[in-house]
Motif scaffolding. Structure first.
Motif, PDB file in Angstrom:
ATOM      1  N   UNK A 166      31.072  29.097  42.376  1.00  0.00           N
ATOM      2  CA  UNK A 166      31.098  29.075  40.920  1.00  0.00           C
ATOM      3  C   UNK A 166      30.241  30.127  40.264  1.00  0.00           C
ATOM      4  N   UNK A 167      29.703  31.061  41.056  1.00  0.00           N
ATOM      5  CA  UNK A 167      28.868  32.138  40.522  1.00  0.00           C
ATOM      6  C   UNK A 167      29.734  33.359  40.228  1.00  0.00           C
ATOM      7  N   UNK A 168      30.474  33.293  39.139  1.00  0.00           N
ATOM      8  CA  UNK A 168      31.434  34.366  38.853  1.00  0.00           C
ATOM      9  C   UNK A 168      30.734  35.699  38.618  1.00  0.00           C
ATOM     10  N   UNK A 169      29.594  35.662  37.925  1.00  0.00           N
ATOM     11  CA  UNK A 169      28.861  36.901  37.690  1.00  0.00           C
ATOM     12  C   UNK A 169      28.398  37.535  38.986  1.00  0.00           C
ATOM     13  N   UNK A 170      27.866  36.705  39.900  1.00  0.00           N
ATOM     14  CA  UNK A 170      27.420  37.225  41.202  1.00  0.00           C
ATOM     15  C   UNK A 170      28.612  37.752  41.999  1.00  0.00           C
ATOM     16  N   UNK A 171      29.757  37.089  41.885  1.00  0.00           N
ATOM     17  CA  UNK A 171      30.959  37.545  42.589  1.00  0.00           C
ATOM     18  C   UNK A 171      31.379  38.925  42.090  1.00  0.00           C
ATOM     19  N   UNK A 172      31.370  39.123  40.791  1.00  0.00           N
ATOM     20  CA  UNK A 172      31.772  40.420  40.233  1.00  0.00           C
ATOM     21  C   UNK A 172      30.733  41.485  40.567  1.00  0.00           C
ATOM     22  N   UNK A 173      29.459  41.130  40.567  1.00  0.00           N
ATOM     23  CA  UNK A 173      28.428  42.092  40.985  1.00  0.00           C
ATOM     24  C   UNK A 173      28.674  42.542  42.428  1.00  0.00           C
ATOM     25  N   UNK A 174      29.031  41.580  43.297  1.00  0.00           N
ATOM     26  CA  UNK A 174      29.324  41.927  44.693  1.00  0.00           C
ATOM     27  C   UNK A 174      30.550  42.826  44.775  1.00  0.00           C
ATOM     28  N   UNK A 175      31.531  42.566  43.915  1.00  0.00           N
ATOM     29  CA  UNK A 175      32.740  43.393  43.904  1.00  0.00           C
ATOM     30  C   UNK A 175      32.426  44.811  43.434  1.00  0.00           C
ATOM     31  N   UNK A 176      31.562  44.926  42.450  1.00  0.00           N
ATOM     32  CA  UNK A 176      31.218  46.247  41.914  1.00  0.00           C
ATOM     33  C   UNK A 176      30.448  47.092  42.918  1.00  0.00           C
ATOM     34  N   UNK A 177      29.830  46.435  43.883  1.00  0.00           N
ATOM     35  CA  UNK A 177      29.093  47.172  44.912  1.00  0.00           C
ATOM     36  C   UNK A 177      30.028  47.792  45.945  1.00  0.00           C
ATOM     37  N   UNK A 178      31.309  47.476  45.871  1.00  0.00           N
ATOM     38  CA  UNK A 178      32.303  47.986  46.823  1.00  0.00           C
ATOM     39  C   UNK A 178      33.253  48.924  46.093  1.00  0.00           C
ATOM     40  N   UNK A 179      33.471  50.096  46.654  1.00  0.00           N
ATOM     41  CA  UNK A 179      34.465  51.008  46.096  1.00  0.00           C
ATOM     42  C   UNK A 179      35.825  50.649  46.691  1.00  0.00           C
ATOM     43  N   UNK A 180      36.767  50.186  45.871  1.00  0.00           N
ATOM     44  CA  UNK A 180      38.072  49.792  46.430  1.00  0.00           C
ATOM     45  C   UNK A 180      38.728  50.889  47.261  1.00  0.00           C
ATOM     46  N   UNK A 181      38.517  52.144  46.897  1.00  0.00           N
ATOM     47  CA  UNK A 181      39.129  53.243  47.643  1.00  0.00           C
ATOM     48  C   UNK A 181      38.591  53.309  49.070  1.00  0.00           C
ATOM     49  N   UNK A 182      37.425  52.701  49.312  1.00  0.00           N
ATOM     50  CA  UNK A 182      36.850  52.715  50.657  1.00  0.00           C
ATOM     51  C   UNK A 182      37.490  51.667  51.561  1.00  0.00           C
TER      52      UNK A 182
END
Length: 327
Positions: A236-252
């Motif tokens: 339920x930590x949506x903000x933490x989930x999005x922060x984790x997503x932002x740490x990853x470059x999708x192109x990688x």
């Protein structure tokens, strides 16, 4: 039409399993060998990693028939290799059945995968079958059983095989990560975060190049950060989930199956956070990565309906729903 064709493939796998070795062997039109089976399983694995559902569904029944025929034909000292390859084929069939929402079929196929893996004596293969088995158990709300399955298998892998190579280490990391996600589903926050930390520490040792064979565990451990998004989202930590997503470059993320999972978690996290536009943007990215994913998967259909009914019309959503076959 697509779903019907894929279901035919999954049912074909189940039918091939029921045929048994003698009749399966009778259907083989060429000499069966371990090398021949390995080529077929490698192709199925390539289709799995690329999310080529149609190719996977059409090819798996032949792989299973060939595997049963090979087990009846090869010398006794080669049967463990056949069992390991058969387990991998059944694991992919389980994955496909789950993608179609056919949980009952998935349960039967998962049992076949675990049985073949245990007979093979290959703990890395058993680890992957156990991971998929835990996913099936979760579908039936059996989170405690799922947790025990992966944690017990991880402990046995560590004790009996050690973590001497990247393949075993990756399998160990992914058993722990599957346990972390399972704990998150059950609301066991501390357990989920502790297991994720342990899995991440193990996975760090596998990232120097890609060892062969390129198993699902090796791929998943390479992209373990994607699971961090999943764990936080489930807690339920949506903000933490999005922060984790932002740490990853999708192109990688160069493996389609992992890229789709990334966009799925991003879309669902944004939707839970009330950010409809961002959720739809992630859903479109999932479609670009693997069109069959959004046409078939229940998560994509549920999210589409939720976005359509929860606020003002989003540009392009109506057309997307038509492409995805969402009524």
């Amino acid at each position: 039409m697509l779903r019907r064709n894929l279901m035919a493939g999954v049912l074909g796998v189940a039918g091939a399993a029921l045929l048994g070795p003698p009749r399966a062997e009778a259907q083989a039109h060429e000499p069966v060998t371990v090398a021949g089976l390995r080529r077929l399983v490698d192709q199925a694995q390539t289709d799995y990693l690329a999310c080529r559902y149609s190719h996977l569904a059409s090819g798996l029944p032949r792989v299973i028939r060939y595997a049963h025929a090979a087990r009846a034909a090869v010398q006794a000292d080669q049967r463990c290799q056949v069992d390991a390859l058969m387990a991998t084929a059944y694991r992919h069939a389980t994955w496909l059945a789950l993608r179609l929402g056919e949980d009952g079929l998935a349960a039967g196929l998962s049992d076949q995968a675990l049985s073949a893996a245990r007979t093979s004596g290959n703990l890395a293969v058993e680890a992957e079958a156990a991971q998929m088995g835990a996913v099936v158990l979760r579908r039936f709300d059996q989170t405690d059983q799922a947790q025990h399955l992966v944690v017990d298998t991880a402990e046995r892998l560590h004790r009996d095989a050690g973590l001497t190579g990247p393949g075993h280490t990756a399998a160990y990391a992914m058993l722990l990560e599957t346990g972390a996600y399972t704990a998150a589903i059950a609301g066991r926050r501390d357990t989920a975060l502790d297991l994720h930390s342990e899995a991440a520490a193990a996975a760090r040792t596998t990232r120097h190049g890609r060892p062969e064979p390129l198993t699902p565990s090796v791929v998943d451990a390479h992209y373990l950060g994607v699971y961090q998004i999943s764990v936080h989202r489930r807690l339920g930590d949506c903000g933490a989930a999005i922060d984790a997503a932002r740490a990853i470059r999708p192109v990688s993320i160069t493996v389609t199956e992992r890229l789709v999972r990334y966009w799925e978690d991003v879309a669902l996290a944004y939707e839970a956070w009330g950010k409809r536009r961002e959720a739809f943007s992630a859903l479109l990215a999932a479609e670009r990565a693997a069109p069959q994913e959004v046409r078939l998967r229940p998560w994509a259909h549920r999210l589409t309906r939720q976005l359509r009914s929860s606020g003002p019309a989003l540009p392009g959503l109506r057309e997307f729903a038509a492409r995805a076959g969402v009524a």
